[in-house]
Design an enzyme around this catalytic site. Structure first.
Site, mmCIF file in Angstrom:
data_model
loop_
_atom_site.group_PDB
_atom_site.id
_atom_site.type_symbol
_atom_site.label_atom_id
_atom_site.label_comp_id
_atom_site.label_asym_id
_atom_site.label_seq_id
_atom_site.Cartn_x
_atom_site.Cartn_y
_atom_site.Cartn_z
ATOM 1 N N ASP A 120 0.869 -1.165 0.000
ATOM 2 C CA ASP A 120 0.000 0.000 0.000
ATOM 3 C C ASP A 120 0.923 1.237 0.000
ATOM 4 O O ASP A 120 2.144 1.127 0.115
ATOM 5 C CB ASP A 120 -0.955 -0.012 1.202
HETATM 6 C C1 BGC Z 1 -5.019 3.248 0.340
HETATM 7 C C2 BGC Z 1 -5.274 2.252 -0.772
HETATM 8 C C3 BGC Z 1 -5.107 2.907 -2.108
HETATM 9 C C4 BGC Z 1 -3.742 3.555 -2.190
HETATM 10 C C5 BGC Z 1 -3.457 4.212 -3.517
HETATM 11 C C6 BGC Z 1 -3.751 4.051 0.138
HETATM 12 O O1 BGC Z 1 -3.644 5.086 1.033
HETATM 13 O O2 BGC Z 1 -4.980 2.571 1.568
HETATM 14 O O3 BGC Z 1 -6.540 1.698 -0.633
HETATM 15 O O4 BGC Z 1 -5.293 1.973 -3.133
HETATM 16 O O5 BGC Z 1 -3.645 4.527 -1.173
HETATM 17 O O6 BGC Z 1 -4.178 5.353 -3.693
#
Ligand code: BGC
Length: 766
Positions: free
Chosen positions: A290
């Site tokens: 993530d």
């Molecule tokens: C979130 C994810 C997301 C990623 C990219 C993160 O902060 O937890 O769900 O896909 O950002 O935007």
């Protein structure tokens, strides 16, 4: 002798099993891919291999200017594997050109985005979609999202989010499918099918990424990014199911979660990423972290950047989102013997394989046809489907005296902080939405009501009295248009509007950004300003309908008691106002059912239907018993149970009938029930099947959803719904995490929600 006699047969069987596991065409294709990637990897330097593991954010790339950015330099040097958060097919084409024309090995980039519930045509938030219990609708929404996103240059989406969420304080409940593993698993599969289609190389399908692996929804106290700690028994039986379902559906990538699992952050957890995901479940795609997931492990307290980057690679992570820990430290770690070439090669290979499967080596511009958006994005046809799917997701929580549906004609007062707001209609994570085009409730009501109905609008209240709270709840352009007048003046205007009207519709609830990432809440009630408004409206004596916007289970016990009608609409998407009006006027009969339990108050949280019984359960129908498992100040009952939702019509269930009550071995049991539409409107009902394993070697939940069917019935019509149950449906992970079923008694329950069920018992022996 005997053994030898069987040998040819065994061999034949083994060969045919292998052939089933990998059809000839598929294995030839796999061999072709392997040869291609082998050849390519032989030419790659260590730096270029590490480049494939790198997924930086795009930053501010402007069309026509991409070549001058810092990212462009890295792309030319082969130090970027993909980009995310870059929007617009022309821009993406320009950036892809840098990779395939100006880098040494011309390896195409993969472009990712959070296409979570639609692209520019926005569907309900995932929690809302799950309340439709309509797998065709869910799949179709993902298909349309894939078509629009791919038309605009995107080849990879960070969806579906399948984290089981039982604690509504956690704002990200909005992004998933609720509390139930089985329902969540069916939705996970439908979404993967929708995004990836049958042919990943087709230019209108995209790679899916199931997230956040694992247990992200179980954060302590519902506080986002918080610690999780749970037994493996619970992980396997309850939380893992939807991730595994996505893997079984062929999802191409997995995103690691921010939280720790068993004391080790998921991003560095080898047991999770390799032993469970790859070895036990057979996942063959790639794993991405993530956002800055690697760097955050420094704060988790397990080492500096080189250490955590190495640990992520060793655990089985293939791609590093944003943080650039891998690309900047792994070469040195390799020299120091902390990671191996084989580990780097394995990760690099998986990224290249995904690009290969998407067809990017054949045509790096496959998703970069600049003529597509005009014909394929936000089309009238897509919007029509979004409108209809949105209306299917609404849950009618209360409708006393059949105040709904509204009649056309006369005067309707429309009030509330969300009544004339476009920006909040798409809900959280609608990064490609054009907020200015979203349909407000006011617009929808006016157009759908037609000219014979007068709509009188007044705001009635701000979202919240506290301007600072409202700011936090209105981020990312989701303006709440704060009214600076004193609260009583704003209310007085709404009361005046109500007095002139035949009926009042109050659009209240949460704003879009009160849910989603980093939007945890410790109070789940309506904000005080809105409560005041509702009270003042009630005092007018006019019939009052609440249109509730919610991205989680809310605690609305007070409103549920005080007001006659509540239609929960979640965040319906770009066509919100139309879909809401369709439901209010009865052009569409609401048929959504809750996919989470709604508690009476926040103190009951976490409250979920498939809980264990305890050694001191309350006697049925009791509110409180001393020395039993309960509270002094609130009953154990939810306000609304899982699976609950009303309709403008009513349904009657016959007693369920079983094909047998004593079963053995792999027999199949059929349980059928007749459902009759006993009301005046055509309507849809979600018939739900629950099973309780009465005695187990470990304790078993009081009930578990094992099947459902959404049927449509005309007034007076009866349909028979049949569920087939096999021992496969009875399996669970025992204390040793062996997946099997145990002989004994099983309660089979059928009903229109998890509470109001009719039960029969069967005995099943091995
Ligand atoms: C979130 C994810 C997301 C990623 C990219 C993160 O902060 O937890 O769900 O896909 O950002 O935007």
């Amino acid at each position: 002798m005997q053994k030898l006699k069987w040998l040819p047969l065994v061999l034949l069987l083994a060969i045919s099993i292998a052939a089933v596991a990998q059809p000839a065409g598929q294995s030839a294709e796999a061999a072709k891919m392997k040869a291609f990637i082998d050849k390519l990897m032989k030419q790659m330097t260590l730096e270029e291999k590490l480049g494939q593991l790198n997924l930086p954010g795009a930053g501010d790339i402007t069309t026509g200017q991409a070549a001058n950015t810092d990212i462009a330099r890295k792309i030319r040097e082969g130090r970027v594997g993909g980009l995310f958060n870059i929007k617009g097919v022309e821009k993406i084409r320009e950036v892809q050109r840098l990779a395939v024309e100006q880098s040494r090995l011309k390896i195409p980039l993969i472009f990712g985005m959070d296409v979570i519930h639609g692209y520019q045509t926005v569907f309900p938030i995932p929690l809302g979609l799950s309340a439709s219990w309509d797998m065709k609708a869910v799949e179709r929404s993902a298909q349309i999202a894939a078509q629009e996103a791919s038309a605009d240059g995107i080849s990879w989406t960070f969806s579906p989010m399948v984290d089981i969420a039982r604690d509504p304080r956690w704002g990200r409940m909005a992004e998933g499918s609720g509390e139930d593993p089985y329902l969540g698993g069916q939705i996970a599969k439908a979404m993967v099918r929708g995004y990836q289609g049958k042919d990943l190389k087709a230019n209108n399908t995209i790679l899916s990424c199931v997230k956040h692996y694992a247990l992200y929804g179980a954060a302590e106290a519902g506080r986002d990014y918080g610690t999780t700690d749970m037994s493996r028994h619970r992980m396997y039986n309850e939380y893992f199911y939807p991730y595994k379902a996505a893997v079984e559906a062929g999802v191409g990538s997995v995103m690691a979660s921010f939280n720790e699992v068993d004391g080790v952050p998921a991003t560095a957890n080898k047991w999770l990423m390799t032993d469970v995901l790859r070895k036990q479940w057979g996942f063959g795609g790639f794993v991405v972290t993530d956002y800055t997931g690697i760097n955050e492990m420094i704060d988790h307290g397990i080492g500096d950047l080189p250490t955590v980057s190495a640990r992520a690679l060793q655990a089985g992570i293939d791609m590093d989102m944003v943080g650039e820990g891998m690309v900047t430290t792994l070469a040195k770690s390799l020299k120091e013997g902390k990671v191996t070439v084989a580990q780097i090669d394995a990760a690099c290979r998986r990224i290249l394989e995904a690009k290969y499967k998407l067809g990017l080596f054949e045509d790096p511009y496959r998703y970069c046809d600049v003529t597509r958006p005009a014909n394929e994005v936000y089309t009238a046809a897509h919007r029509k489907e979004a409108r209809s799917i949105a209306a299917q997701s609404f849950v009618l929580l209360k409708n006393e005296g059949n105040i709904l549906p509204l009649k056309r004609g006369g005067k309707i007062a429309l009030v509330g902080p969300l009544a004339d707001n476009r920006e909040n209609m798409p809900g959280t994570w609608a990064v490609a939405a054009d907020f200015a085009k979203a349909v407000s409730v006011l617009q929808g009501l006016k157009e759908v009501a037609g000219s014979g109905t007068e709509i009188i609008y007044a705001k009635g209240s701000n979202l919240d009295e506290d301007a600072k709270f409202e700011e936090r709840a209105g981020m990312f352009g989701k303006d709440l248009r704060r009214d600076s007048r004193p609260a009583d003046q704003i209310i007085a205007e709404a009361v005046a509007a109500a007095r002139q009207a035949d009926v009042v519709v109050a659009a209240v609830g949460e704003s879009a950004e009160m849910t989603g990432e980093s939007s945890s809440m410790s109070h789940l009630e309506l904000r005080p300003a809105q409560k005041e408004l509702l009270k003042a409206l009630k005092a007018t004596g006019k019939p009052l309908v609440i249109v509730l916007f919610a991205g989680r289970s809310m605690t609305i016990a007070e409103e549920a008691k005080a007001y006659p009608a509540i239609l929960n609409v979640w965040f319906p998407g770009s066509e919100a106002g139309y879909a809401i009006a369709d439901a209010l006027f009865g052009d569409v009969n609401p048929s959504g059912k809750l996919s989470t339990t709604w508690p009476q108050n926040v103190g009951q949280v976490p409250l979920f239907y498939n809980h264990k019984n305890t050694g001191r359960p309350l006697a049925e129908g009791q509110w409180f018993q001393k020395f039993r498992s309960n509270y002094l100040d609130v009953s154990n009952e939810p306000l609304y149970p899982f699976g609950y939702g009303l309709s403008y019509t009513s349904f009657a269930y016959s007693a369920p009938v079983a094909s047998a009550t004593k079963l053995t071995g792999n027999q199949a049991l059929t349980v059928s029930v007749n459902v009759t539409n006993t009301g005046k409107y055509a309507g849809k009902e979600v018939v739900q099947l629950y099973i309780r394993d009465v005695v187990g070697s470990t304790t078993r939940p009081v009930k578990e959803l094992k099947g459902f069917e959404k049927i449509e019935l005309q007034p007076g019509e009866t349909k028979t719904v049949k569920f087939q149950i096999t021992p496969e449906d009875l399996k669970f992970y025992n204390y040793d995490l062996k997946y099997d079923w145990e002989a004994g008694d099983f309660d089979i329950m059928i009903g229109g929600n998890s509470r109001d069920v009719q039960k029969l018992r069967v005995n099943w022996q091995k």
